[in-house]
Design a protein around this motif. Structure first.
Motif, PDB file in Angstrom:
ATOM      1  N   GLY A  64       0.816  -1.204   0.000  1.00 30.28           N
ATOM      2  CA  GLY A  64       0.000   0.000   0.000  1.00 30.28           C
ATOM      3  C   GLY A  64       0.845   1.247   0.000  1.00 30.28           C
ATOM      4  O   GLY A  64       2.058   1.205   0.200  1.00 30.28           O
ATOM      5  N   GLY A  65       0.221   2.364  -0.264  1.00 29.06           N
ATOM      6  CA  GLY A  65       0.888   3.651  -0.222  1.00 29.06           C
ATOM      7  C   GLY A  65       1.797   3.905  -1.410  1.00 29.06           C
ATOM      8  O   GLY A  65       1.896   3.105  -2.334  1.00 29.06           O
ATOM      9  N   ALA A  66       2.487   5.038  -1.363  1.00 27.54           N
ATOM     10  CA  ALA A  66       3.327   5.475  -2.478  1.00 27.54           C
ATOM     11  C   ALA A  66       4.658   4.739  -2.551  1.00 27.54           C
ATOM     12  O   ALA A  66       5.213   4.558  -3.627  1.00 27.54           O
ATOM     13  CB  ALA A  66       3.579   6.974  -2.363  1.00 27.54           C
ATOM     14  N   SER A  67       5.196   4.312  -1.409  1.00 27.43           N
ATOM     15  CA  SER A  67       6.480   3.602  -1.377  1.00 27.43           C
ATOM     16  C   SER A  67       6.330   2.289  -0.616  1.00 27.43           C
ATOM     17  O   SER A  67       6.837   2.129   0.495  1.00 27.43           O
ATOM     18  CB  SER A  67       7.547   4.471  -0.693  1.00 27.43           C
ATOM     19  N   PRO A  68       5.647   1.321  -1.201  1.00 26.80           N
ATOM     20  CA  PRO A  68       5.381   0.078  -0.480  1.00 26.80           C
ATOM     21  C   PRO A  68       6.645  -0.755  -0.272  1.00 26.80           C
ATOM     22  O   PRO A  68       7.519  -0.790  -1.137  1.00 26.80           O
ATOM     23  CB  PRO A  68       4.395  -0.658  -1.389  1.00 26.80           C
ATOM     24  N   THR A  69       6.733  -1.406   0.877  1.00 31.30           N
ATOM     25  CA  THR A  69       7.869  -2.289   1.129  1.00 31.30           C
ATOM     26  C   THR A  69       7.820  -3.513   0.231  1.00 31.30           C
ATOM     27  O   THR A  69       8.833  -4.156   0.013  1.00 31.30           O
ATOM     28  CB  THR A  69       7.900  -2.738   2.600  1.00 31.30           C
ATOM     29  N   GLY A  70       6.656  -3.827  -0.297  1.00 29.36           N
ATOM     30  CA  GLY A  70       6.480  -4.986  -1.168  1.00 29.36           C
ATOM     31  C   GLY A  70       6.764  -4.693  -2.634  1.00 29.36           C
ATOM     32  O   GLY A  70       6.388  -5.476  -3.500  1.00 29.36           O
ATOM     33  N   HIS A  71       7.393  -3.570  -2.959  1.00 28.15           N
ATOM     34  CA  HIS A  71       7.843  -3.198  -4.302  1.00 28.15           C
ATOM     35  C   HIS A  71       6.743  -2.814  -5.286  1.00 28.15           C
ATOM     36  O   HIS A  71       7.047  -2.246  -6.316  1.00 28.15           O
ATOM     37  CB  HIS A  71       8.717  -4.289  -4.935  1.00 28.15           C
ATOM     38  N   VAL A  72       5.494  -3.150  -5.038  1.00 24.39           N
ATOM     39  CA  VAL A  72       4.395  -2.750  -5.917  1.00 24.39           C
ATOM     40  C   VAL A  72       3.182  -2.430  -5.043  1.00 24.39           C
ATOM     41  O   VAL A  72       2.929  -3.126  -4.062  1.00 24.39           O
ATOM     42  CB  VAL A  72       4.056  -3.828  -6.977  1.00 24.39           C
ATOM     43  N   SER A  73       2.488  -1.356  -5.393  1.00 25.78           N
ATOM     44  CA  SER A  73       1.336  -0.941  -4.610  1.00 25.78           C
ATOM     45  C   SER A  73       0.039  -1.406  -5.260  1.00 25.78           C
ATOM     46  O   SER A  73      -0.141  -1.289  -6.466  1.00 25.78           O
ATOM     47  CB  SER A  73       1.315   0.584  -4.477  1.00 25.78           C
ATOM     48  N   TYR A  74      -0.849  -1.938  -4.429  1.00 27.56           N
ATOM     49  CA  TYR A  74      -2.188  -2.330  -4.887  1.00 27.56           C
ATOM     50  C   TYR A  74      -3.221  -1.282  -4.498  1.00 27.56           C
ATOM     51  O   TYR A  74      -4.415  -1.513  -4.581  1.00 27.56           O
ATOM     52  CB  TYR A  74      -2.584  -3.686  -4.307  1.00 27.56           C
ATOM     53  N   ALA A  75      -2.757  -0.103  -4.084  1.00 26.45           N
ATOM     54  CA  ALA A  75      -3.653   0.993  -3.734  1.00 26.45           C
ATOM     55  C   ALA A  75      -3.969   1.798  -4.990  1.00 26.45           C
ATOM     56  O   ALA A  75      -3.145   1.915  -5.886  1.00 26.45           O
ATOM     57  CB  ALA A  75      -2.995   1.894  -2.692  1.00 26.45           C
ATOM     58  N   GLY A  76      -5.164   2.335  -5.040  1.00 27.69           N
ATOM     59  CA  GLY A  76      -5.562   3.186  -6.159  1.00 27.69           C
ATOM     60  C   GLY A  76      -6.686   2.571  -6.965  1.00 27.69           C
ATOM     61  O   GLY A  76      -7.275   1.561  -6.585  1.00 27.69           O
ATOM     62  N   THR A  77      -6.958   3.191  -8.092  1.00 24.58           N
ATOM     63  CA  THR A  77      -8.032   2.710  -8.956  1.00 24.58           C
ATOM     64  C   THR A  77      -7.580   1.453  -9.692  1.00 24.58           C
ATOM     65  O   THR A  77      -6.377   1.156  -9.772  1.00 24.58           O
ATOM     66  CB  THR A  77      -8.406   3.771 -10.005  1.00 24.58           C
ATOM     67  N   ALA A  78      -8.526   0.753 -10.271  1.00 23.63           N
ATOM     68  CA  ALA A  78      -8.204  -0.446 -11.046  1.00 23.63           C
ATOM     69  C   ALA A  78      -7.243  -0.110 -12.181  1.00 23.63           C
ATOM     70  O   ALA A  78      -6.278  -0.845 -12.426  1.00 23.63           O
ATOM     71  CB  ALA A  78      -9.484  -1.092 -11.583  1.00 23.63           C
ATOM     72  N   ALA A  79      -7.464   1.004 -12.854  1.00 25.42           N
ATOM     73  CA  ALA A  79      -6.586   1.393 -13.967  1.00 25.42           C
ATOM     74  C   ALA A  79      -5.169   1.668 -13.480  1.00 25.42           C
ATOM     75  O   ALA A  79      -4.198   1.275 -14.136  1.00 25.42           O
ATOM     76  CB  ALA A  79      -7.155   2.619 -14.679  1.00 25.42           C
ATOM     77  N   GLU A  80      -5.028   2.324 -12.331  1.00 27.87           N
ATOM     78  CA  GLU A  80      -3.700   2.625 -11.788  1.00 27.87           C
ATOM     79  C   GLU A  80      -2.958   1.350 -11.398  1.00 27.87           C
ATOM     80  O   GLU A  80      -1.778   1.174 -11.738  1.00 27.87           O
ATOM     81  CB  GLU A  80      -3.822   3.543 -10.564  1.00 27.87           C
ATOM     82  N   VAL A  81      -3.632   0.458 -10.702  1.00 24.42           N
ATOM     83  CA  VAL A  81      -2.989  -0.779 -10.257  1.00 24.42           C
ATOM     84  C   VAL A  81      -2.666  -1.660 -11.463  1.00 24.42           C
ATOM     85  O   VAL A  81      -1.569  -2.216 -11.550  1.00 24.42           O
ATOM     86  CB  VAL A  81      -3.867  -1.531  -9.232  1.00 24.42           C
ATOM     87  N   HIS A  82      -3.578  -1.759 -12.415  1.00 24.32           N
ATOM     88  CA  HIS A  82      -3.343  -2.547 -13.618  1.00 24.32           C
ATOM     89  C   HIS A  82      -2.099  -2.043 -14.342  1.00 24.32           C
ATOM     90  O   HIS A  82      -1.248  -2.837 -14.768  1.00 24.32           O
ATOM     91  CB  HIS A  82      -4.570  -2.501 -14.534  1.00 24.32           C
ATOM     92  N   ALA A  83      -1.957  -0.733 -14.468  1.00 20.84           N
ATOM     93  CA  ALA A  83      -0.799  -0.142 -15.157  1.00 20.84           C
ATOM     94  C   ALA A  83       0.510  -0.457 -14.433  1.00 20.84           C
ATOM     95  O   ALA A  83       1.551  -0.597 -15.075  1.00 20.84           O
ATOM     96  CB  ALA A  83      -0.983   1.368 -15.288  1.00 20.84           C
ATOM     97  N   ARG A  84       0.463  -0.578 -13.101  1.00 17.22           N
ATOM     98  CA  ARG A  84       1.667  -0.907 -12.339  1.00 17.22           C
ATOM     99  C   ARG A  84       2.034  -2.383 -12.445  1.00 17.22           C
ATOM    100  O   ARG A  84       3.170  -2.761 -12.153  1.00 17.22           O
ATOM    101  CB  ARG A  84       1.476  -0.548 -10.861  1.00 17.22           C
ATOM    102  N   LEU A  85       1.090  -3.233 -12.822  1.00 16.15           N
ATOM    103  CA  LEU A  85       1.319  -4.676 -12.847  1.00 16.15           C
ATOM    104  C   LEU A  85       1.658  -5.233 -14.225  1.00 16.15           C
ATOM    105  O   LEU A  85       2.659  -5.934 -14.393  1.00 16.15           O
ATOM    106  CB  LEU A  85       0.079  -5.418 -12.334  1.00 16.15           C
TER     107      LEU A  85
END
Length: 156
Positions: A64-85
């Motif tokens: 979660g958040g802008a700097s997740p310890t897990g290297h990728v954030s699942y926070a935000g809209t579906a479009a935002e998370v999809h673009a990060r994945l």
């Protein structure tokens, strides 16, 4: 005997979570957000809620958040998370192995599946199976995630 009746009612109310207007804590994250595998899952209705429910999306979670310890954030809209994945190169995968966080149409090169299905993802030195510190994702959730990736990992 009358004074006991109000005390009994109060203790029953508090024991059932109805005490004094306090809200109940949020339900715990689950490692089986999709208890029955779905053959044609969608990102917004199935995949994103499963990731957020088992891996987190709040600022205090690993993903979660802008700097997740897990290297990728699942926070935000579906479009935002999809673009990060989809089509993104993972920050913590073996170099030169062809890994993407999600490689559309190719579950075998999708790091997200490697991370949720292997105790030593990518071999030694690339972290542990996710979700960290929780039971493994249930097989129907893994199967649904794989089906979504196999079908092209669309943002639908």
């Amino acid at each position: 005997m009358r004074p006991i009746l109000p005390l009994a009612a109060l203790s029953l109310l508090c024991g059932c979570g109805g005490g004094g207007g306090t809200s109940a804590p949020p339900p715990p994250a689950t490692t089986c957000p999709i208890p029955t595998a779905k053959a044609s899952p969608t990102f917004a209705a199935d995949i994103l809620p499963a990731l957020q429910g088992s891996c987190g999306s709040s600022a205090t979670s690993c993903h979660g958040g802008a700097s997740p310890t897990g290297h990728v954030s699942y926070a935000g809209t579906a479009a935002e998370v999809h673009a990060r994945l989809v089509g993104a190169v993972p920050a913590n995968a073996p170099a030169g192995a062809g890994w993407f966080l999600v490689k559309a149409g190719d579950p075998a090169h999708s790091w997200i599946l490697e991370k949720v299905t292997r105790d030593q993802p990518g071999g030694s030195g690339y972290g542990t199976r996710m979700p960290q510190g929780a039971p493994n994702l249930c097989q129907p959730t893994v199967d649904t995630l794989s089906a979504w990736i196999s079908a092209g990992a669309h943002n639908d």
